[in-house]
Motif scaffolding. Structure first.
Motif, short mmCIF file in Angstrom:
data_model
loop_
_atom_site.label_atom_id
_atom_site.label_comp_id
_atom_site.label_asym_id
_atom_site.label_seq_id
_atom_site.Cartn_x
_atom_site.Cartn_y
_atom_site.Cartn_z
N ARG A 103 0.83 -1.20 0.00
CA ARG A 103 0.00 0.00 0.00
C ARG A 103 0.87 1.25 0.00
NH1 ARG A 103 -3.66 -3.34 3.08
NH2 ARG A 103 -2.48 -2.94 5.00
N GLN A 128 1.02 4.14 -2.95
CA GLN A 128 0.85 5.58 -2.70
C GLN A 128 2.06 6.36 -3.21
OE1 GLN A 128 -0.15 6.20 1.45
NE2 GLN A 128 -1.50 4.42 1.44
N ASP A 179 -11.15 0.29 5.27
CA ASP A 179 -11.43 1.23 4.19
C ASP A 179 -10.49 2.43 4.29
OD1 ASP A 179 -14.04 -0.09 3.27
OD2 ASP A 179 -14.44 0.30 5.39
N ASP A 180 -10.46 3.23 3.22
CA ASP A 180 -9.71 4.48 3.29
C ASP A 180 -10.33 5.38 4.35
OD1 ASP A 180 -8.00 3.66 1.27
OD2 ASP A 180 -9.28 4.49 -0.30
N TRP A 231 -12.04 8.54 9.87
CA TRP A 231 -10.98 7.53 9.81
C TRP A 231 -10.25 7.50 11.14
CZ3 TRP A 231 -11.09 12.08 7.04
CH2 TRP A 231 -10.09 13.03 7.33
N LEU A 258 -4.11 9.19 5.06
CA LEU A 258 -5.01 8.83 3.97
C LEU A 258 -4.23 8.68 2.66
CD1 LEU A 258 -8.17 11.08 4.50
CD2 LEU A 258 -7.80 8.71 5.23
N PRO A 259 -4.58 7.66 1.85
CA PRO A 259 -4.00 7.59 0.51
C PRO A 259 -4.34 8.85 -0.29
CG PRO A 259 -5.11 5.54 1.08
CD PRO A 259 -5.45 6.53 2.16
N ALA A 278 -7.94 9.11 -1.55
CA ALA A 278 -8.88 9.35 -0.45
C ALA A 278 -8.79 10.78 0.05
CB ALA A 278 -8.62 8.37 0.69
#
Length: 312
Positions: free
Chosen positions: A81, A85, A145-146, A276, A282-283, A286
């Motif tokens: 991940r 990114q 999730d994001d 969140w 956050l990506p 997102a």
């Protein structure tokens, strides 16, 4: 020790099953059938040369080897991940997955907002799960999730919450209800109506419960229903009145199938929030969508302003 031949799909499947402790939930998350998940995990155990799960009664648990595999999966998937990114940040084009879970009441406006965002960023691939508040909180706690979209953020989790959209709750009734043309209905009078309510724990039910406490009135629910759609149908059938999000009633109001009662203290003003876990980065996709929500999503969604005048 023989070399292991593991696939990313197997690692993702194992991580999901280990996190959920449930084959069906893992299969649903990854859009696979339960037999397909079971077959892949058997192959993974064969490749590893060790049992990763043990069954005790109707439950199953990770073995010591399973715990080691779970830790390794988390490390590998998190590194992937981070790599994703980092690579995305080198490209001016906003692209990649956008993973969201939202509570069911948002389905009346989130698709419009998401559609406007995707129109500007067509390389983004949305992955949207619409479910109840309890499940959204579970997914939030497990960082699946994001970010998630819900009303009130949970009090028992350390989270970041960004309010972005007004959520007005109104009292809905059949257009021919005796109170449909009555102004300034006092709470004590409306309390005697036949009330159709959402299940305990839903955001709408919690807001209405707080309203009743603040105005020192009590109701006896006539029916408890598990979705906004079910309640709308029951109200249109003349079974009673209910509190509903105004954004969910636009079509029925324009068609004259529902009316908004002018009850003192309504509409109840709440906010939708992007939520969140605190400390999470956050990506890029997102983060861009959160900024879109905060800056202008309300203009892309159906109008959710003040309720129309009471119908005759």
């Amino acid at each position: 020790m023989p070399r292991m031949h593991l696939t990313l799909q197997q690692l993702r499947l194992f991580e999901a099953v280990a996190r959920h402790r449930h084959f069906t939930r893992a299969a649903e998350e990854l859009h696979l059938t339960q037999p397909a998940v079971s077959i892949q995990l058997r192959r993974l155990e064969e490749n590893v040369g060790a049992k990763l799960f043990e069954h005790i009664g109707k439950r199953f648990f990770l073995t010591p080897a399973g715990h080691e595999m779970h830790a390794a999966c988390n490390d590998i998937l998190e590194r992937l991940r981070t790599l994703e990114q980092a690579l995305d940040s080198l490209d001016d084009t906003l692209k990649g997955p956008l993973r969201l879970s939202v509570v069911t009441s948002t389905k009346y406006f989130i698709p419009h907002i998401l559609g406007s965002f995707i129109a500007d960023h067509q390389a983004v691939v949305p992955r949207l799960i619409v479910t109840n508040r309890e499940r959204v909180i579970e997914r939030l706690a497990e960082n699946q999730d994001d970010f998630v979209i819900m009303g009130q953020a949970p009090d028992d989790l350390a989270v970041e919450a960004r309010p972005f959209y007004e959520n007005l709750l109104v009292v809905a009734a059949h257009p021919h209800h005796p109170l449909a043309a009555v102004p300034a209905i006092p709470p004590a009078q409306i309390a005697s109506e036949r009330w159709l309510v959402r299940e305990a724990g839903s955001g709408t039910r919690s807001a209405f419960d707080r309203y009743l406490i603040e105005h020192e009135v009590a109701i006896s629910p006539y029916m408890e229903l598990g979705s906004t759609e079910a309640i709308k149908q029951a109200v249109m059938a003349g079974l009673g009145v209910s509190v509903l999000p105004l954004s969910s009633m636009q079509l029925e109001l324009s068609n004259g199938c529902l009316a908004v009662l002018d009850v003192h203290g309504f509409p109840l003003c709440r906010r939708w929030n992007a939520v969140w876990l605190k400390g999470k980065t956050l990506p890029r996709v997102a983060q861009a969508f959160v900024e879109f929500l905060l800056e202008g999503a309300k203009h892309a969604a159906p109008h959710a302003g003040h309720p129309p005048a009471a119908s005759a």
